[in-house]
Design an enzyme around this catalytic site. Structure first.
Site, PDB file in Angstrom:
ATOM      1  N   LYS A   1      70.464  31.953   8.305  1.00  0.00           N
ATOM      2  CA  LYS A   1      71.879  32.346   8.324  1.00  0.00           C
ATOM      3  C   LYS A   1      72.774  31.204   7.862  1.00  0.00           C
ATOM      4  O   LYS A   1      73.878  31.446   7.361  1.00  0.00           O
ATOM      5  CB  LYS A   1      72.310  32.737   9.728  1.00  0.00           C
ATOM      6  CG  LYS A   1      71.404  33.702  10.416  1.00  0.00           C
ATOM      7  CD  LYS A   1      71.566  35.097   9.901  1.00  0.00           C
ATOM      8  CE  LYS A   1      70.612  36.033  10.609  1.00  0.00           C
ATOM      9  NZ  LYS A   1      70.843  37.413  10.342  1.00  0.00           N
TER      10      LYS A   1
HETATM   11  C1  LIG Z   1      65.019  34.528  12.260  1.00  0.00           C
HETATM   12  C2  LIG Z   1      65.411  35.824  11.660  1.00  0.00           C
HETATM   13  N1  LIG Z   1      64.540  36.455  10.884  1.00  0.00           N
HETATM   14  C3  LIG Z   1      64.837  37.646  10.313  1.00  0.00           C
HETATM   15  C4  LIG Z   1      66.040  38.269  10.566  1.00  0.00           C
HETATM   16  C5  LIG Z   1      66.332  39.577   9.907  1.00  0.00           C
HETATM   17  O1  LIG Z   1      67.215  39.421   8.837  1.00  0.00           O
HETATM   18  P1  LIG Z   1      68.139  40.634   8.390  1.00  0.00           P
HETATM   19  O2  LIG Z   1      68.954  40.991   9.577  1.00  0.00           O
HETATM   20  O3  LIG Z   1      68.932  40.123   7.270  1.00  0.00           O
HETATM   21  O4  LIG Z   1      67.215  41.743   8.024  1.00  0.00           O
HETATM   22  C6  LIG Z   1      66.975  37.650  11.397  1.00  0.00           C
HETATM   23  C7  LIG Z   1      68.291  38.248  11.726  1.00  0.00           C
HETATM   24  O5  LIG Z   1      69.030  38.703  10.967  1.00  0.00           O
HETATM   25  C8  LIG Z   1      66.664  36.387  11.931  1.00  0.00           C
HETATM   26  O6  LIG Z   1      67.546  35.728  12.673  1.00  0.00           O
HETATM   27  N1  LIG Z   2      69.292  39.007  13.342  1.00  0.00           N
HETATM   28  C1  LIG Z   2      70.681  38.872  13.317  1.00  0.00           C
HETATM   29  C2  LIG Z   2      71.399  40.153  13.594  1.00  0.00           C
HETATM   30  C3  LIG Z   2      72.699  40.194  12.884  1.00  0.00           C
HETATM   31  O1  LIG Z   2      72.434  40.145  11.537  1.00  0.00           O
HETATM   32  P1  LIG Z   2      73.464  39.868  10.390  1.00  0.00           P
HETATM   33  O2  LIG Z   2      72.627  39.282   9.317  1.00  0.00           O
HETATM   34  O3  LIG Z   2      74.039  41.170  10.059  1.00  0.00           O
HETATM   35  O4  LIG Z   2      74.506  38.933  10.854  1.00  0.00           O
HETATM   36  C4  LIG Z   2      71.092  37.727  14.232  1.00  0.00           C
HETATM   37  O5  LIG Z   2      70.361  36.778  14.297  1.00  0.00           O
HETATM   38  O6  LIG Z   2      72.123  37.764  14.845  1.00  0.00           O
END
Ligand SMILES: Cc1ncc(COP(=O)(O)O)c(C=O)c1O
Ligand SMILES: N[C@@H](CCOP(=O)(O)O)C(=O)O
Length: 467
Positions: free
Chosen positions: A114
């Site tokens: 993120k």
């Molecule tokens: C460590 C981790 N892996 C995978 C994901 C999944 O990613 P996305 O929500 O973009 O599918 C998340 C949360 O979004 C995460 O924090």
């Molecule tokens: N897995 C995410 C959930 C929110 O996802 P986002 O990519 O839409 O912000 C988290 O870690 O909070």
């Protein structure tokens, strides 16, 4: 070419980049997508070889922003955003097998993928707000990682107050501390009595509450915000180019929850990156794998797993893919989303399902398989996977042997989930030095019921952006 942004539900006005960035969610409840995809020729992609992460980021992002953000300003923001990453390549590739690679996305300040988008978004928002001499209230829902990354990126920024909703007791202790130990006055961590889907639902409902939205100048940093996706497209290009794109195709497996990261891969493909396969990897919360198999998107309740950031049922960004698969018919998306709200399910019509299956494959890893993958990879190579990445590595290994190199996105550092990692392979992954006192820092957060009214009241009494 100047890109503008349209809503997946077809009833909100089209916006330019800056307005879409501040809006987060469209006023009709939909998600913004570019009206047209900027395209890179094979020559353009070849020219990215040997370029730095920052340079490729500039090339990939500028077509989305160029009518509104000056090129010098964008370059400066990109340089500043990635200066804090602890690896010179920003998102390095590590070879994990003869034709398989792990793309480490966790070298940012909070050890999760993120950071890549959030560090840039905070700067873009500051830039746009300063130009308008405006303020914003940022809200976000998190299952663990988005919250910490957003708080790190926005802490201390004068034009924004940030409120992060997380499910009490359902994030790892490290994730919780990353959200609750910021002492910055503009940061507000809110533990809600519910799960991630409840938090996300409240955030979306606040966006759909027009009077509240306008009063607090609401903005969002979840991947419902187009700018999050935009920034995540970059590492598909950097990694593919490093392995020979466009003259060699590559495949990606993506640990998936809210569908933002894999949707960024889909965008990269639409922009001309030759991708052989895009694979959705889910944990036991396998709604997406089931949807691809059956054509029915059906919620069944959330199971707590060792990859808590993926413990999700409502994968917001799936709506963006559905919109494309339905030939950008906003009415079809509205129908599906109202089915989801009313009955927790919707059916995908055959032509759209066919289009989705053409773009994506999917697989699922059980808790036992995740644990065994962490153990086996550590025993055979010494490399320690976090449980989310292990979901991806397991699913990637189950795909029929691809001719193209397979890149699994490594979405978090193992030290964010030490209990699960230790249980699986006996190793206690240490936090890096700059976070070594994290568990001793003082916590500051509020606990609230999972009720929109209570959350709105809290925000109204704490945000400096209230008009
Ligand atoms: C460590 C981790 N892996 C995978 C994901 C999944 O990613 P996305 O929500 O973009 O599918 C998340 C949360 O979004 C995460 O924090
Ligand atoms: N897995 C995410 C959930 C929110 O996802 P986002 O990519 O839409 O912000 C988290 O870690 O909070």
């Amino acid at each position: 070419m100047s890109v503008d942004y349209i809503s997946t539900r077809g009833e909100a006005p089209a916006l330019g980049f800056s307005d879409a960035l501040l809006a987060g969610l469209a006023r009709d409840g939909g998600l913004y997508v570019p009206r047209e995809w900027p395209e890179f020729s094979r020559k353009d992609i070849r020219a990215m070889r040997g370029q730095s992460y920052q340079e490729i980021a500039y090339r990939v992002i500028s077509p989305f922003t160029e009518s509104e953000i000056g090129s010098d300003a964008l370059r400066t923001m990109i340089d500043e955003a990635y200066a804090g990453f602890r690896h010179p390549a920003v998102t390095p590739l590590v070879q994990s097998g003869p034709n398989s690679f792990v793309l480490e996305l966790f070298h940012g300040p909070t050890l999760a993928f993120k950071d890549v988008a959030m560090q840039l978004i905070a700067r873009l928002m500051d830039h746009v707000l300063a130009e308008r001499d405006a303020r914003a209230t940022i809200v976000g829902a998190t299952s663990g990682d988005t919250g910490g990354a957003a708080i790190d990126a926005f802490a201390g920024r004068d034009r924004t107050d940030i409120f992060i909703l997380f499910p009490e007791g359902r994030v790892s202790p490290v994730q919780q501390r990353q959200m609750t130990t910021s002492q910055a006055k503009n940061v507000h961590a809110l533990a809600l009595k519910g799960n991630f889907d409840d938090c996300q639902d409240i955030v979306k409902s606040m966006f759909n509450h027009a009077a509240f939205r306008d009063k607090v100048q609401l903005s969002g940093v979840n991947s419902i915000n187009w700018a999050r996706i935009m920034a995540q497209i970059v590492y598909y290009f950097t990694s593919a180019v490093a392995l020979g794109a466009p003259d060699r195709k590559v495949s990606f497996t993506v640990p998936t929850g809210n569908f933002g990261d894999i949707f960024a891969g889909y965008c990269a493909k639409r922009m001309g990156l030759p991708i052989a396969k895009l694979v959705v990897a889910t944990n036991e919360n396998d709604i997406l794998a089931r949807t691809l198999r059956t054509g029915r998107y059906e919620m069944r309740g959330v199971t707590a797993t060792t990859s808590p950031s993926m413990d999700i049922q409502i994968s917001s960004n799936f709506e963006r893919l559905l919109f494309d698969a339905c030939d950008r018919d906003g009415a079809a998306v509205r129908l599906a989303m109202s089915g989801l709200k009313q009955s927790g399910a919707f059916e995908i019509a055959e032509p759209a399902l066919k289009a989705i299956r053409k773009e994506l494959s999917a697989g699922r890893a059980s808790e036992r398989q995740v644990k065994e993958t962490i153990r086996q990879v550590q025993a055979e190579t010494g490399y320690v996977l976090d449980p989310h990445t292990a979901v991806g590595v397991f699913v990637a290994a189950k795909m029929e042997k691809p001719s193209a190199p397979m890149i699994t996105l490594s979405t978090a550092h193992p030290a964010k989930f030490p209990e699960a990692v230790k249980l699986a392979c006996g190793i206690d992954p240490a936090l890096p030095a700059w976070l070594s006192d994290l568990m001793q820092r003082e916590e500051r957060f509020n606990i609230l019921p999972s009720e929109q009214k209570m959350v709105e009241a809290h925000i109204l009494s704490h945000s400096r952006a209230v008009r």
